[in-house]
Design a protein around this motif. Sequence first.
Motif, short mmCIF file in Angstrom:
data_model
loop_
_atom_site.label_atom_id
_atom_site.label_comp_id
_atom_site.label_asym_id
_atom_site.label_seq_id
_atom_site.Cartn_x
_atom_site.Cartn_y
_atom_site.Cartn_z
N PHE A 63 0.83 -1.20 0.00
CA PHE A 63 0.00 0.00 0.00
C PHE A 63 0.87 1.26 0.00
CE2 PHE A 63 -2.47 3.28 2.38
CZ PHE A 63 -3.42 3.49 1.39
N ASP A 64 1.94 1.24 0.81
CA ASP A 64 2.84 2.40 0.85
C ASP A 64 3.52 2.62 -0.50
OD1 ASP A 64 2.23 2.99 3.46
OD2 ASP A 64 3.96 1.94 4.31
N ASP A 65 3.88 1.53 -1.18
CA ASP A 65 4.48 1.65 -2.52
C ASP A 65 3.53 2.36 -3.47
OD1 ASP A 65 6.85 0.27 -1.89
OD2 ASP A 65 5.94 -1.68 -2.37
N ILE A 66 2.25 2.00 -3.41
CA ILE A 66 1.27 2.58 -4.33
C ILE A 66 1.03 4.05 -3.99
CG2 ILE A 66 -1.12 2.45 -5.16
CD1 ILE A 66 -0.95 -0.61 -4.64
N ARG A 67 0.97 4.36 -2.69
CA ARG A 67 0.83 5.76 -2.27
C ARG A 67 2.03 6.60 -2.74
NH1 ARG A 67 -3.97 7.64 -1.65
NH2 ARG A 67 -5.17 6.85 0.10
N ASP A 68 3.23 6.05 -2.55
CA ASP A 68 4.44 6.76 -3.00
C ASP A 68 4.43 6.95 -4.51
OD1 ASP A 68 5.33 6.83 -0.39
OD2 ASP A 68 6.74 5.16 -0.60
N THR A 69 3.96 5.94 -5.22
CA THR A 69 3.85 6.02 -6.68
C THR A 69 2.92 7.15 -7.08
OG1 THR A 69 4.34 3.68 -7.03
CG2 THR A 69 3.03 4.78 -8.73
N HIS A 70 1.79 7.23 -6.40
CA HIS A 70 0.81 8.28 -6.73
C HIS A 70 1.42 9.66 -6.53
CE1 HIS A 70 -3.48 10.03 -6.51
NE2 HIS A 70 -3.26 9.63 -7.73
N ASP A 71 2.15 9.81 -5.43
CA ASP A 71 2.82 11.09 -5.17
C ASP A 71 3.85 11.39 -6.28
OD1 ASP A 71 1.39 11.39 -2.84
OD2 ASP A 71 3.00 10.65 -1.54
N ARG A 72 4.57 10.36 -6.71
CA ARG A 72 5.65 10.52 -7.71
C ARG A 72 5.10 10.96 -9.06
NH1 ARG A 72 7.38 5.56 -7.54
NH2 ARG A 72 8.67 6.00 -5.73
N ILE A 73 3.98 10.38 -9.47
CA ILE A 73 3.50 10.63 -10.82
C ILE A 73 2.43 11.73 -10.91
CG2 ILE A 73 3.97 8.23 -11.47
CD1 ILE A 73 0.95 7.69 -11.43
#
Length: 315
Positions: free
Chosen positions: A7-17
């Motif tokens: 879940f944290d990976d996906i949240r970080d991804t959303h922030d990144r893109i």
Amino acid sequence: MNHIPTFDDIRDTHDRISVYINKTPILTSDPINELAGCHIFFKCENLQKIGAFKARGGMNAVLSLSKEDQQKGITTHSSGNHAQAIALAAKAVGTKAYIVMPSNAPEIKKNGVKYLGGEIIECEPTLEARETTVQKVIDQKGATFIHPFNNYDVIAGQATAAIELIEQAGDLNVIIAPVGGGGLLSGTALATHYLLPHAEVIAGEPEGAADAILSFKSGKIEKAPYIKTIADGLLTNLGDKTLEIIRTYVKDIITVSEEEIIAAMRLIWEQLKIVIEPSSAVPFAALLKEKERFAGKRVGIILTGGNVDLGKLPF
């Protein structure tokens, strides 16, 4: 990323893109809800950059590379939407994109790649031809390969569409996505598992490219008995990464006929007043085919893209 996204990976991804993509809207339709017998929330990724959800995964995969790997250039193989996603992401980081596309890819998708500065290398319309041609590009250019779906950074990027859908629509009983290679379906299943563990994730697949349902049942990557579908974005087989996630977190796969896909596509054009490509209509066609199982439920559907050749409309 070398593990199934958390879940944290996906949240970080959303922030990144997030600065590179559109937060696409949700549309609803009273006539469609009455016809379907449930409450449907359409996540309009046809209004995404490049006209498809693939902008999410492609952008995350490229941004996740080291600067050194980015500058070597990026390569991939795709019939269209992932091709445009990689061209867009390569442009964003200032590097070259070498895109292997089958000779029968839709012109609108080829034109999109060219517009974004991608270099197209055409090949025969087979998976083997795609893979051997990409390998030649890697050998000759030293470019970094980003797989269209069997890549955890791509999967994490695609998962952000479902994260937004759940945040925008609220509680849902079911989320339906189409399945080709399984990148979007995998990401959707993970995001739903983390945010709405009680909700079911179901896939729609064309009868004319029905490999995922066989792989889902057998546990190994299968080929479709035959390939003949208007849904050109769903012609690929699953990968080992996507199959593992799908078998763990997806409830069911519903196959639909060409007639059902076209009827669903037409309904969305008529009632939502938006342009979607045939692959986008597949999950809605699946819902209409088995209306009873969705009766009275709150259902999210991801409309994956709008890159349709207007000169070849099926209606």
